[in-house]
Write an enzyme that holds these catalytic residues in place. Structure first.
Site, PDB file in Angstrom:
ATOM      1  N   GLU A  24      36.188  22.728  35.021  1.00 38.02           N
ATOM      2  CA  GLU A  24      37.162  21.662  35.300  1.00 38.02           C
ATOM      3  C   GLU A  24      38.305  21.725  34.294  1.00 38.02           C
ATOM      4  OE1 GLU A  24      38.677  19.686  37.102  1.00 38.02           O
ATOM      5  OE2 GLU A  24      37.575  17.799  37.335  1.00 38.02           O
ATOM      6  N   ASP A  25      39.467  21.231  34.692  1.00 33.22           N
ATOM      7  CA  ASP A  25      40.615  21.228  33.783  1.00 33.22           C
ATOM      8  C   ASP A  25      40.503  20.163  32.696  1.00 33.22           C
ATOM      9  OD1 ASP A  25      40.923  19.145  35.623  1.00 33.22           O
ATOM     10  OD2 ASP A  25      42.990  19.637  36.167  1.00 33.22           O
TER      11      ASP A  25
ATOM     12  N   ASP B  31      38.716  12.826  32.128  1.00 32.82           N
ATOM     13  CA  ASP B  31      39.484  11.668  31.702  1.00 32.82           C
ATOM     14  C   ASP B  31      38.559  10.445  31.726  1.00 32.82           C
ATOM     15  OD1 ASP B  31      41.831  10.213  31.090  1.00 32.82           O
ATOM     16  OD2 ASP B  31      42.312   9.927  33.201  1.00 32.82           O
TER      17      ASP B  31
ATOM     18  N   PHE C 105      49.213  11.972  28.767  1.00 34.82           N
ATOM     19  CA  PHE C 105      49.209  12.712  30.027  1.00 34.82           C
ATOM     20  C   PHE C 105      49.735  14.120  29.772  1.00 34.82           C
ATOM     21  CE2 PHE C 105      50.354  14.108  34.220  1.00 34.82           C
ATOM     22  CZ  PHE C 105      49.286  13.650  34.967  1.00 34.82           C
TER      23      PHE C 105
ATOM     24  N   ARG D 246      52.028  23.640  36.573  1.00 38.84           N
ATOM     25  CA  ARG D 246      50.692  24.244  36.507  1.00 38.84           C
ATOM     26  C   ARG D 246      50.718  25.642  35.882  1.00 38.84           C
ATOM     27  NH1 ARG D 246      47.028  21.169  39.551  1.00 38.84           N
ATOM     28  NH2 ARG D 246      47.857  20.174  41.412  1.00 38.84           N
TER      29      ARG D 246
HETATM   30  P1  IMP Z   1      38.632  11.460  35.909  1.00 36.88           P
HETATM   31  O1  IMP Z   1      37.831  11.174  37.143  1.00 36.88           O
HETATM   32  O2  IMP Z   1      39.368  10.250  35.428  1.00 36.88           O
HETATM   33  O3  IMP Z   1      37.848  12.120  34.824  1.00 36.88           O
HETATM   34  O4  IMP Z   1      39.792  12.376  36.423  1.00 36.88           O
HETATM   35  C1  IMP Z   1      39.921  13.659  36.182  1.00 36.88           C
HETATM   36  C2  IMP Z   1      41.073  14.225  36.986  1.00 36.88           C
HETATM   37  O5  IMP Z   1      42.281  13.466  36.819  1.00 36.88           O
HETATM   38  C3  IMP Z   1      41.361  15.600  36.493  1.00 36.88           C
HETATM   39  O6  IMP Z   1      40.610  16.554  37.197  1.00 36.88           O
HETATM   40  C4  IMP Z   1      42.850  15.725  36.707  1.00 36.88           C
HETATM   41  O7  IMP Z   1      43.107  16.217  38.012  1.00 36.88           O
HETATM   42  C5  IMP Z   1      43.385  14.328  36.592  1.00 36.88           C
HETATM   43  N1  IMP Z   1      43.938  14.074  35.243  1.00 36.88           N
HETATM   44  C6  IMP Z   1      43.430  13.266  34.300  1.00 36.88           C
HETATM   45  N2  IMP Z   1      44.177  13.267  33.183  1.00 36.88           N
HETATM   46  C7  IMP Z   1      45.186  14.134  33.416  1.00 36.88           C
HETATM   47  C8  IMP Z   1      46.306  14.594  32.625  1.00 36.88           C
HETATM   48  O8  IMP Z   1      46.527  14.217  31.449  1.00 36.88           O
HETATM   49  N3  IMP Z   1      47.132  15.496  33.213  1.00 36.88           N
HETATM   50  C9  IMP Z   1      46.935  15.964  34.477  1.00 36.88           C
HETATM   51  N4  IMP Z   1      45.913  15.562  35.256  1.00 36.88           N
HETATM   52  C10 IMP Z   1      45.041  14.656  34.735  1.00 36.88           C
HETATM   53 MG    MG Z   2      41.213  18.110  38.419  1.00 38.14          MG
END
Ligand code: IMP
Ligand code: MG
Length: 175
Positions: free
Chosen positions: A98-99, A102, A151, A164
């Site tokens: 995963e990238d 959050d 962000f 990207r």
């Molecule tokens: P989570 O469910 O809140 O953990 O969301 C994770 C997803 O939100 C990641 O896979 C990203 O696609 C997106 N995301 C969360 N923070 C960022 C950020 O700082 N930059 C870009 N995408 C983000």
């Molecule tokens: Mg993602």
């Protein structure tokens, strides 16, 4: 209004860290089979850079695309599968790539969903981790960088589908 990206983590630092994490994964899965699951689109660049540095492991790839229901930039916890995996997971050592983690909602939901498909093991590898934002517990085995609540874009991550391709992680600034 113009935008520019301020570098937060330079390319050399990312490469160095990915090499370290790949070495750890190689050690942990030595001689075994490992099924890498890339979460599109954000995980794509990281997955390629990571996978090519994993040695002496029998690696296979699959890809999945998910989206969170609900508007805004916060995750709702309900994950919709936009593109499912091609292969079954039964008996496989799965590593989700995963990238960024959050709030944790996406991976909390996704790991439970994939666990129900009967893998032998399932672990998570993330490029970035924002622990201060966590709402749902996610057991992260491999994490490259912990970052503050900002962000970020680049290395697969987008802001409105842009940035990207950047070879570094940066913060979007408006001027
Ligand atoms: P989570 O469910 O809140 O953990 O969301 C994770 C997803 O939100 C990641 O896979 C990203 O696609 C997106 N995301 C969360 N923070 C960022 C950020 O700082 N930059 C870009 N995408 C983000
Ligand atoms: Mg993602």
């Amino acid at each position: 209004m113009g935008q520019h990206v301020r570098v937060l983590i330079p390319e050399e630092d990312i490469e160095k860290k990915i090499c370290e994490v790949a070495a750890k994964i190689s050690e942990d899965y030595q001689g075994k089979q490992l099924h890498l699951i890339c979460i599109l689109k954000g995980g794509a660049m990281f997955m390629c850079e990571l996978a090519k540095r994993i040695k002496d492991v029998d690696v296979s790839f699959d890809f999945m695309s998910v989206s969170s229901y609900g508007a805004g930039t916060t995750s709702s916890g309900i994950v919709k599968i936009v593109k499912d995996l091609d292969e079954p997971l039964e008996g496989k050592n799965v590593l989700i790539v995963e990238d960024i983690i959050d709030t944790g909602h996406t991976l909390n939901h996704l790991s439970k969903l994939l666990m129900d498909r009967g893998p032998k093991s399932i672990e998570i590898c993330t490029l970035l981790n924002k622990p201060s934002r966590r709402e749902k517990e996610v057991p992260v085995k491999y994490s490259c960088f912990e970052i503050p609540d900002k962000f970020v874009v680049g290395y697969g991550l987008d802001y409105d589908q842009r940035y990207r391709n950047l070879p570094y992680i940066g913060v979007v600034e408006f001027d």
